[in-house]
Design a protein around this motif. Structure first.
Motif, short mmCIF file in Angstrom:
data_model
loop_
_atom_site.label_atom_id
_atom_site.label_comp_id
_atom_site.label_asym_id
_atom_site.label_seq_id
_atom_site.Cartn_x
_atom_site.Cartn_y
_atom_site.Cartn_z
N GLY A 56 -3.17 14.41 -2.52
CA GLY A 56 -3.73 14.09 -1.52
C GLY A 56 -2.87 12.66 -0.98
N ILE A 57 -1.58 12.47 -1.42
CA ILE A 57 -0.76 11.53 -1.19
C ILE A 57 0.19 11.79 -0.06
CG2 ILE A 57 0.97 9.70 -1.81
CD1 ILE A 57 -0.48 10.19 -4.72
N LYS A 58 -0.07 11.23 0.93
CA LYS A 58 1.07 11.64 2.16
C LYS A 58 2.31 10.81 1.98
CE LYS A 58 -1.75 12.79 5.94
NZ LYS A 58 -2.14 12.60 7.60
N VAL A 59 3.46 11.72 1.76
CA VAL A 59 4.86 10.87 1.39
C VAL A 59 5.88 12.03 2.01
CG1 VAL A 59 5.13 11.98 -1.06
CG2 VAL A 59 6.02 9.71 -0.44
N ASN A 60 7.07 11.51 2.25
CA ASN A 60 8.04 12.39 2.81
C ASN A 60 9.04 12.50 1.63
OD1 ASN A 60 10.27 13.14 4.13
ND2 ASN A 60 10.14 11.76 5.78
#
Length: 164
Positions: A56-60
C-alpha cells in the motif's frame, strides 16, 4: 545574505524545508526497503517496488532504484561478470581471414562449408558447467553435415556425430 540576492525569503525557506522533508521520506523508505531486502536478499529494485506497492505504499521505481544504489542495496546476484566466448578470436588471438567475401551461394555441394561455436550454460553457470556446440553447415544444400558437442573449447569431444 538574502538582501544581496534576488531570491525571496519565502522561496529560500520553502526550498530548505523541502530538502529536509525529502530526506526524512527517503529515510523512512530506506527502512522499508531494508525490511524487504532482509526477507528477500535477491530482490532487485523492480521487485522491491512491487512488494512496497503491494503493502500500500505509493512509490516510483526510480526513487527505489536511487535509494538502493546510494545505500549499496542493489541486487548483485545476477550482475556477475562472466567470461564471454568470442568466436572471432582464434587460438593466437588473431581474426580468421575472410575467404567467402559474403558470397554464400554455391551450386556445388561441399564446396563452401561454415561453422560457428555456440555456448550453452547449465547448472550454476560456472566454467565447468558449459557445453559448446559446433555445427558444420553446407551452403549449397543448407543442411547440417555434422556437428560436435564439447565441454571445453579445446578439450576432448563429448560427442561427435557425423551425418554423412
Amino acid at each position: 545574505m538574502l538582501p544581496y540576492t534576488s531570491l525571496k525569503r519565502s522561496t529560500f525557506y520553502y526550498q530548505a524545508q523541502r530538502i529536509n522533508r525529502r530526506k526524512n521520506k527517503d529515510e523512512e523508505l530506506l527502512k522499508l526497503i531494508k525490511e524487504v531486502k532482509s526477507k528477500h536478499p535477491c530482490f532487485g529494485y523492480r521487485t522491491v517496488t512491487l512488494k512496497l506497492r503491494s503493502q500500500g505504499i505509493k512509490v516510483n521505481h526510480k526513487r527505489v532504484s536511487r535509494i538502493m544504489r546510494e545505500n549499496d542495496l542493489s541486487a548483485h546476484m545476477y550482475n556477475k561478470q562472466r567470461r564471454k566466448y568470442n568466436s572471432a578470436l582464434g587460438p593466437q588471438g588473431k581474426k580468421a581471414k575472410n575467404l567467402l567475401h559474403r558470397r554464400f551461394d554455391t551450386h556445388l555441394p561441399f564446396q563452401k562449408m561454415v561453422t560457428d561455436v555456440s555456448e550453452f550454460r547449465y547448472g550454476n553457470k560456472t566454467q565447468e558447467e558449459r557445453v559448446y556446440l559446433s555445427p558444420i553447415k553446407d551452403l549449397c544444400t543448407d543442411e547440417i553435415v555434422s556437428y560436435s558437442i564439447n565441454n571445453s573449447l579445446r578439450g576432448k569431444t563429448v560427442g561427435c556425430i557425423d551425418k554423412t
